[in-house]
Scaffold this motif. Structure first.
Motif, mmCIF file in Angstrom:
data_model
loop_
_atom_site.group_PDB
_atom_site.id
_atom_site.type_symbol
_atom_site.label_atom_id
_atom_site.label_comp_id
_atom_site.label_asym_id
_atom_site.label_seq_id
_atom_site.Cartn_x
_atom_site.Cartn_y
_atom_site.Cartn_z
ATOM 1 N N LYS A 72 0.828 -1.210 0.000
ATOM 2 C CA LYS A 72 0.000 0.000 0.000
ATOM 3 C C LYS A 72 0.858 1.254 0.000
ATOM 4 O O LYS A 72 0.553 2.231 -0.683
ATOM 5 C CB LYS A 72 -0.930 0.008 1.216
ATOM 6 N N ILE A 73 1.935 1.242 0.771
ATOM 7 C CA ILE A 73 2.821 2.409 0.837
ATOM 8 C C ILE A 73 3.486 2.643 -0.503
ATOM 9 O O ILE A 73 3.535 3.771 -1.006
ATOM 10 C CB ILE A 73 3.872 2.229 1.952
ATOM 11 N N VAL A 74 3.995 1.584 -1.118
ATOM 12 C CA VAL A 74 4.706 1.730 -2.396
ATOM 13 C C VAL A 74 3.761 2.169 -3.497
ATOM 14 O O VAL A 74 4.069 3.066 -4.279
ATOM 15 C CB VAL A 74 5.425 0.412 -2.769
ATOM 16 N N VAL A 75 2.587 1.549 -3.572
ATOM 17 C CA VAL A 75 1.625 1.908 -4.618
ATOM 18 C C VAL A 75 1.141 3.347 -4.442
ATOM 19 O O VAL A 75 0.890 4.054 -5.420
ATOM 20 C CB VAL A 75 0.440 0.922 -4.619
ATOM 21 N N GLY A 76 1.059 3.820 -3.215
ATOM 22 C CA GLY A 76 0.599 5.184 -2.949
ATOM 23 C C GLY A 76 1.644 6.254 -3.199
ATOM 24 O O GLY A 76 1.329 7.438 -3.231
ATOM 25 N N ALA A 77 2.906 5.862 -3.415
ATOM 26 C CA ALA A 77 3.965 6.846 -3.656
ATOM 27 C C ALA A 77 3.792 7.466 -5.039
ATOM 28 O O ALA A 77 3.347 6.804 -5.979
ATOM 29 C CB ALA A 77 5.333 6.186 -3.539
ATOM 30 N N SER A 78 4.147 8.735 -5.156
ATOM 31 C CA SER A 78 3.982 9.423 -6.443
ATOM 32 C C SER A 78 5.012 8.923 -7.448
ATOM 33 O O SER A 78 6.177 8.721 -7.117
ATOM 34 C CB SER A 78 4.117 10.933 -6.263
ATOM 35 N N GLY A 79 4.564 8.711 -8.671
ATOM 36 C CA GLY A 79 5.434 8.291 -9.754
ATOM 37 C C GLY A 79 5.551 6.793 -9.934
ATOM 38 O O GLY A 79 6.136 6.329 -10.906
ATOM 39 N N VAL A 80 4.985 6.003 -9.051
ATOM 40 C CA VAL A 80 5.084 4.545 -9.146
ATOM 41 C C VAL A 80 4.097 4.039 -10.198
ATOM 42 O O VAL A 80 2.917 4.362 -10.169
ATOM 43 C CB VAL A 80 4.810 3.882 -7.779
ATOM 44 N N LYS A 81 4.620 3.243 -11.135
ATOM 45 C CA LYS A 81 3.790 2.681 -12.197
ATOM 46 C C LYS A 81 3.481 1.199 -11.964
ATOM 47 O O LYS A 81 2.467 0.709 -12.408
ATOM 48 C CB LYS A 81 4.493 2.822 -13.556
ATOM 49 N N VAL A 101 13.410 7.609 -4.222
ATOM 50 C CA VAL A 101 13.751 6.325 -3.626
ATOM 51 C C VAL A 101 14.059 6.468 -2.138
ATOM 52 O O VAL A 101 13.636 5.644 -1.322
ATOM 53 C CB VAL A 101 14.955 5.697 -4.359
ATOM 54 N N LEU A 102 14.789 7.485 -1.775
ATOM 55 C CA LEU A 102 15.154 7.666 -0.369
ATOM 56 C C LEU A 102 13.925 7.909 0.503
ATOM 57 O O LEU A 102 13.814 7.352 1.597
ATOM 58 C CB LEU A 102 16.153 8.811 -0.217
ATOM 59 N N GLU A 103 13.023 8.730 0.020
ATOM 60 C CA GLU A 103 11.807 9.001 0.786
ATOM 61 C C GLU A 103 10.953 7.740 0.902
ATOM 62 O O GLU A 103 10.383 7.458 1.963
ATOM 63 C CB GLU A 103 11.002 10.122 0.124
ATOM 64 N N LEU A 104 10.894 6.960 -0.165
ATOM 65 C CA LEU A 104 10.142 5.720 -0.137
ATOM 66 C C LEU A 104 10.758 4.739 0.860
ATOM 67 O O LEU A 104 10.050 4.114 1.660
ATOM 68 C CB LEU A 104 10.102 5.103 -1.536
ATOM 69 N N ALA A 105 12.083 4.640 0.850
ATOM 70 C CA ALA A 105 12.770 3.739 1.785
ATOM 71 C C ALA A 105 12.576 4.197 3.233
ATOM 72 O O ALA A 105 12.357 3.375 4.128
ATOM 73 C CB ALA A 105 14.248 3.664 1.444
ATOM 74 N N ARG A 106 12.629 5.509 3.472
ATOM 75 C CA ARG A 106 12.404 6.034 4.828
ATOM 76 C C ARG A 106 11.002 5.717 5.323
ATOM 77 O O ARG A 106 10.805 5.321 6.475
ATOM 78 C CB ARG A 106 12.617 7.544 4.845
ATOM 79 N N THR A 107 10.021 5.907 4.439
ATOM 80 C CA THR A 107 8.635 5.638 4.821
ATOM 81 C C THR A 107 8.440 4.157 5.127
ATOM 82 O O THR A 107 7.792 3.801 6.112
ATOM 83 C CB THR A 107 7.675 6.075 3.697
ATOM 84 N N LEU A 108 9.014 3.287 4.281
ATOM 85 C CA LEU A 108 8.899 1.851 4.531
ATOM 86 C C LEU A 108 9.575 1.461 5.845
ATOM 87 O O LEU A 108 9.062 0.642 6.597
ATOM 88 C CB LEU A 108 9.495 1.059 3.370
ATOM 89 N N LYS A 110 10.005 3.327 8.464
ATOM 90 C CA LYS A 110 9.230 3.854 9.578
ATOM 91 C C LYS A 110 7.950 3.043 9.814
ATOM 92 O O LYS A 110 7.594 2.750 10.956
ATOM 93 C CB LYS A 110 8.876 5.314 9.288
ATOM 94 N N LYS A 111 7.271 2.652 8.738
ATOM 95 C CA LYS A 111 5.963 2.011 8.859
ATOM 96 C C LYS A 111 6.017 0.484 8.919
ATOM 97 O O LYS A 111 5.170 -0.134 9.544
ATOM 98 C CB LYS A 111 5.069 2.414 7.674
#
Length: 121
Positions: A72-81, A101-108, A110-111
């Motif tokens: 859910k986190i990855v699919v909700g990130a902007s720019g993900v196809k 990528v860094l922001e996505l990795a940080r969010t993952l 954290k969550k």
């Protein structure tokens, strides 16, 4: 007198409103066209292809709950196809354009839990 004034001014009022509305719509249309152009439209096709990214992230997904949460986190990130999940290895393969990528990795991290960036291309 009032009725005569109404007959004389009404057509001018409608013409003015129509002219003003046409001008506003033309300006709005030009704004939309300029914003919808890609940031890479002036570059060569080789650079446009470079905007497409493929990332491999290793995420500690110990249960189905964490797998679902990570997806859910990855699919909700902007720019993900697109996203592929390899359950056995705990890897997420993310495809997209302009993904941070860094922001996505940080969010993952954290969550969901421990997250490593394996590859970005």
């Amino acid at each position: 007198m009032n009725t005569l004034l109404c007959f004389v001014l009404k057509p001018f009022f409608f013409f003015f409103c129509f002219f003003y509305l046409a001008k506003v719509l033309k300006t709005f249309k030009s704004l939309l066209v300029s914003e919808s152009k890609s940031t890479f439209s002036s570059f060569s096709p080789q650079l446009q292809d470079m905007a497409k990214q493929t990332m491999v992230l290793k995420v500690n997904m110990s249960s189905e709950k964490y797998r679902t949460k990570a997806m859910k986190i990855v699919v909700g990130a902007s720019g993900v196809k697109g996203v592929r999940l390899e359950k056995e290895q705990g890897k997420l393969m993310v495809e997209g354009e302009g993904v941070d990528v860094l922001e996505l990795a940080r969010t993952l991290k954290k969550k969901v839990g421990k997250t490593e960036i394996i590859k970005v291309s």
